[in-house]
Design a protein around this motif. Structure first.
Motif, PDB file in Angstrom:
ATOM      1  N   SER B  35       1.077  -1.289  -0.098  1.00 16.21           N
ATOM      2  CA  SER B  35      -0.182   0.194   0.180  1.00 16.21           C
ATOM      3  C   SER B  35       0.901   1.177   0.174  1.00 16.21           C
ATOM      4  O   SER B  35       2.088   1.240   0.456  1.00 16.21           O
ATOM      5  N   MET B  36       0.277   2.359  -0.688  1.00 16.40           N
ATOM      6  CA  MET B  36       0.993   3.680  -0.516  1.00 16.40           C
ATOM      7  C   MET B  36       0.045   4.702  -0.207  1.00 16.40           C
ATOM      8  O   MET B  36      -0.918   4.712  -0.540  1.00 16.40           O
ATOM      9  N   LEU B  37       0.570   5.685   0.820  1.00 15.01           N
ATOM     10  CA  LEU B  37      -0.152   6.737   1.346  1.00 15.01           C
ATOM     11  C   LEU B  37       0.770   7.992   0.577  1.00 15.01           C
ATOM     12  O   LEU B  37       1.871   8.058   1.201  1.00 15.01           O
ATOM     13  N   THR B  38       0.187   9.060   0.204  1.00 11.96           N
ATOM     14  CA  THR B  38       0.600  10.218   0.111  1.00 11.96           C
ATOM     15  C   THR B  38       0.030  11.261   0.801  1.00 11.96           C
ATOM     16  O   THR B  38      -1.189  11.440   0.456  1.00 11.96           O
ATOM     17  N   GLY B  41       1.656  15.560   0.187  1.00 14.59           N
ATOM     18  CA  GLY B  41       2.841  15.300  -0.530  1.00 14.59           C
ATOM     19  C   GLY B  41       3.793  14.490  -0.068  1.00 14.59           C
ATOM     20  O   GLY B  41       4.998  14.264  -1.005  1.00 14.59           O
ATOM     21  N   GLN B  42       3.624  13.748   1.013  1.00  9.08           N
ATOM     22  CA  GLN B  42       4.892  13.082   1.332  1.00  9.08           C
ATOM     23  C   GLN B  42       4.581  11.452   1.211  1.00  9.08           C
ATOM     24  O   GLN B  42       3.330  11.114   1.430  1.00  9.08           O
ATOM     25  N   LYS B  43       5.287  11.028   0.449  1.00  6.87           N
ATOM     26  CA  LYS B  43       4.858   9.514   0.048  1.00  6.87           C
ATOM     27  C   LYS B  43       5.419   8.489   1.060  1.00  6.87           C
ATOM     28  O   LYS B  43       6.431   8.669   1.635  1.00  6.87           O
ATOM     29  N   ILE B  44       4.581   7.551   1.477  1.00  2.00           N
ATOM     30  CA  ILE B  44       4.957   6.537   2.519  1.00  2.00           C
ATOM     31  C   ILE B  44       4.292   5.440   2.061  1.00  2.00           C
ATOM     32  O   ILE B  44       3.275   4.958   1.707  1.00  2.00           O
ATOM     33  N   LEU B  45       5.413   4.305   2.137  1.00  2.00           N
ATOM     34  CA  LEU B  45       5.192   2.919   1.434  1.00  2.00           C
ATOM     35  C   LEU B  45       4.846   1.821   2.434  1.00  2.00           C
ATOM     36  O   LEU B  45       5.815   1.673   3.236  1.00  2.00           O
ATOM     37  N   GLY B  46       3.942   1.185   2.486  1.00  2.00           N
ATOM     38  CA  GLY B  46       3.824   0.018   3.186  1.00  2.00           C
ATOM     39  C   GLY B  46       3.236   0.228   4.499  1.00  2.00           C
ATOM     40  O   GLY B  46       3.190   1.149   4.937  1.00  2.00           O
ATOM     41  N   HIS B  95     -11.507  26.969  12.934  1.00  2.00           N
ATOM     42  CA  HIS B  95     -12.303  26.670  11.426  1.00  2.00           C
ATOM     43  C   HIS B  95     -11.836  25.553  11.096  1.00  2.00           C
ATOM     44  O   HIS B  95     -10.860  24.943  11.069  1.00  2.00           O
ATOM     45  N   PRO B  96     -12.880  24.491  10.491  1.00  2.00           N
ATOM     46  CA  PRO B  96     -12.797  23.160   9.940  1.00  2.00           C
ATOM     47  C   PRO B  96     -11.565  23.535   8.585  1.00  2.00           C
ATOM     48  O   PRO B  96     -11.713  24.473   7.859  1.00  2.00           O
ATOM     49  N   LEU B  97     -10.854  22.442   8.312  1.00  2.00           N
ATOM     50  CA  LEU B  97      -9.968  22.639   6.974  1.00  2.00           C
ATOM     51  C   LEU B  97     -10.655  21.594   5.866  1.00  2.00           C
ATOM     52  O   LEU B  97     -11.182  20.552   6.370  1.00  2.00           O
ATOM     53  N   ARG B  98     -10.834  22.091   4.698  1.00  2.00           N
ATOM     54  CA  ARG B  98     -11.274  21.357   3.554  1.00  2.00           C
ATOM     55  C   ARG B  98     -10.302  20.101   3.209  1.00  2.00           C
ATOM     56  O   ARG B  98      -9.069  20.513   3.133  1.00  2.00           O
ATOM     57  N   PHE B  99     -10.664  18.985   2.748  1.00  2.00           N
ATOM     58  CA  PHE B  99      -9.676  17.946   2.523  1.00  2.00           C
ATOM     59  C   PHE B  99     -10.203  17.351   1.260  1.00  2.00           C
ATOM     60  O   PHE B  99     -11.546  17.402   1.175  1.00  2.00           O
ATOM     61  N   SER B 100      -9.604  16.552   0.416  1.00  2.00           N
ATOM     62  CA  SER B 100      -9.937  15.771  -0.487  1.00  2.00           C
ATOM     63  C   SER B 100      -8.918  14.593  -0.366  1.00  2.00           C
ATOM     64  O   SER B 100      -7.741  14.776  -0.001  1.00  2.00           O
ATOM     65  N   GLN B 101      -9.585  13.286  -0.475  1.00  2.00           N
ATOM     66  CA  GLN B 101      -8.794  12.076  -0.303  1.00  2.00           C
ATOM     67  C   GLN B 101      -9.319  10.932  -1.404  1.00  2.00           C
ATOM     68  O   GLN B 101     -10.570  10.833  -1.537  1.00  2.00           O
ATOM     69  N   MET B 102      -8.238  10.414  -2.115  1.00  2.00           N
ATOM     70  CA  MET B 102      -8.529   9.132  -2.990  1.00  2.00           C
ATOM     71  C   MET B 102      -8.204   7.911  -2.348  1.00  2.00           C
ATOM     72  O   MET B 102      -7.054   7.669  -1.950  1.00  2.00           O
ATOM     73  N   PHE B 103      -8.922   6.738  -2.556  1.00  2.00           N
ATOM     74  CA  PHE B 103      -8.531   5.535  -2.186  1.00  2.00           C
ATOM     75  C   PHE B 103      -8.688   4.796  -3.570  1.00  2.00           C
ATOM     76  O   PHE B 103      -9.856   4.606  -4.206  1.00  2.00           O
ATOM     77  N   SER B 112     -13.253  -8.781   1.558  1.00  2.00           N
ATOM     78  CA  SER B 112     -13.263  -7.362   1.807  1.00  2.00           C
ATOM     79  C   SER B 112     -12.434  -6.616   1.096  1.00  2.00           C
ATOM     80  O   SER B 112     -12.236  -7.127  -0.237  1.00  2.00           O
ATOM     81  N   TYR B 113     -11.984  -5.623   1.366  1.00  2.00           N
ATOM     82  CA  TYR B 113     -10.960  -4.687   0.447  1.00  2.00           C
ATOM     83  C   TYR B 113      -9.859  -4.209   1.129  1.00  2.00           C
ATOM     84  O   TYR B 113     -10.011  -4.053   2.580  1.00  2.00           O
ATOM     85  N   PHE B 114      -8.703  -3.937   0.641  1.00  2.00           N
ATOM     86  CA  PHE B 114      -7.601  -3.182   1.263  1.00  2.00           C
ATOM     87  C   PHE B 114      -7.156  -1.951   0.583  1.00  2.00           C
ATOM     88  O   PHE B 114      -7.841  -1.875  -0.530  1.00  2.00           O
ATOM     89  N   VAL B 115      -6.626  -1.122   1.145  1.00  2.00           N
ATOM     90  CA  VAL B 115      -6.287   0.108   0.222  1.00  2.00           C
ATOM     91  C   VAL B 115      -4.836  -0.019  -0.231  1.00  2.00           C
ATOM     92  O   VAL B 115      -3.953  -0.078   0.281  1.00  2.00           O
ATOM     93  N   GLN B 116      -5.110   0.199  -1.637  1.00  2.00           N
ATOM     94  CA  GLN B 116      -3.697  -0.162  -2.282  1.00  2.00           C
ATOM     95  C   GLN B 116      -2.910   1.433  -2.520  1.00  2.00           C
ATOM     96  O   GLN B 116      -1.851   1.777  -2.573  1.00  2.00           O
ATOM     97  N   ASN B 117      -3.986   2.383  -3.052  1.00  2.00           N
ATOM     98  CA  ASN B 117      -3.533   3.735  -3.206  1.00  2.00           C
ATOM     99  C   ASN B 117      -4.205   4.706  -2.054  1.00  2.00           C
ATOM    100  O   ASN B 117      -5.643   4.710  -2.041  1.00  2.00           O
ATOM    101  N   ASP B 118      -3.676   5.784  -1.482  1.00  2.00           N
ATOM    102  CA  ASP B 118      -4.454   6.629  -0.521  1.00  2.00           C
ATOM    103  C   ASP B 118      -3.696   7.969  -0.768  1.00  2.00           C
ATOM    104  O   ASP B 118      -2.452   8.195  -0.621  1.00  2.00           O
TER     105      ASP B 118
END
Lengths: 161, 161
Positions: B35-38, B41-46, B95-103, B112-118
């Protein structure tokens, strides 16, 4: 590998928005019959329908400015997922609109990529107690399509006690 | 098929942010070694590195509110791409912060499912001529990590003549 994925994502984003802003019909070859576009909650399947949607957007002149491009290798060999954030300036509008757009790029036999998944959303400001900012937020909502976050049924948020 | 994809995306988003807000460590089993999380902007693998990142985020209490969930079938059999937009309220912040997140969700043998890209990004407001709004925007930027849109080299935007 990592650098190549970043380069693909960045080059694709530059190419895509340059075409969008200057020759929108030239985007059509980036899609294939199985491609899917979700535009502000509206799902559009296939290159013909996507082409029709792009040509029918209610603005002729616009300018995208990219803020961030995040790319990762996808689980499909050679594929790349790209998430772009930025702002969209419509001709005649005072304020740019923030947007996020996700692409899943699949390699072609010709050594290029096509867009399998494309999800576009405008990012509206969070209303705050300042009357000035609330007015701006409402104005931006008024410019959106009917497929807003309320209309698509996902506007109520996660219940978080 | 279409409805099922929508249900998967919505159920996943509800589940993910409920765990994030109430028991963040419980997110770890959603990831796998590839799995990879960005994150900003910071990429984190595994799964191990992602687990460490989640536990080290500089806020203990937060609340996500979902605005939109867009889901599509991915090119990988049974996979689903999900893009969420919403707001993130941090404890002690006005104030709340707006976010977008892709999985990118991949089916497991267990059904079930696991997260490959985040890919996660905060969506900052576009500065406008009002001094009050500019100050708010700067304040939000100050709360972000060092991996801002400028730091990752993608902050200059597409050249659009």
């Amino acid at each position: 590998m990592e650098e190549q994925v970043e380069m693909v994502g960045r080059a694709f984003a530059d190419h895509y928005y340059n075409l969008f802003d200057h020759d929108r019909n030239a985007l059509v070859p980036l899609y294939q019959p199985a491609s899917m576009l979700t535009f502000e909650g509206q799902k559009i399947l296939g290159v013909d329908e996507i082409s029709a949607k792009l040509s029918q957007l209610p603005f002729d002149q616009c300018r995208h400015v990219i803020s961030t491009v995040d790319s990762q290798p996808s689980a499909l060999a050679g594929g790349v997922v790209v998430v772009v954030s930025g702002s969209l300036q419509l001709h005649g509008e005072d304020h740019p609109l923030r947007f996020s757009q996700m692409f899943h790029l699949i390699p072609t036999e010709q050594g290029s990529y096509f867009v399998q998944n494309d999800i576009f959303r405008l990012n509206y400001s969070v209303p705050n107690p300042s009357p000035g900012r609330q007015a701006t937020t409402r104005s931006h909502r008024g410019n959106s399509s009917s497929s807003s976050s309320t209309a698509d049924g996902f506007g109520t948020g996660t219940p978080c006690p």
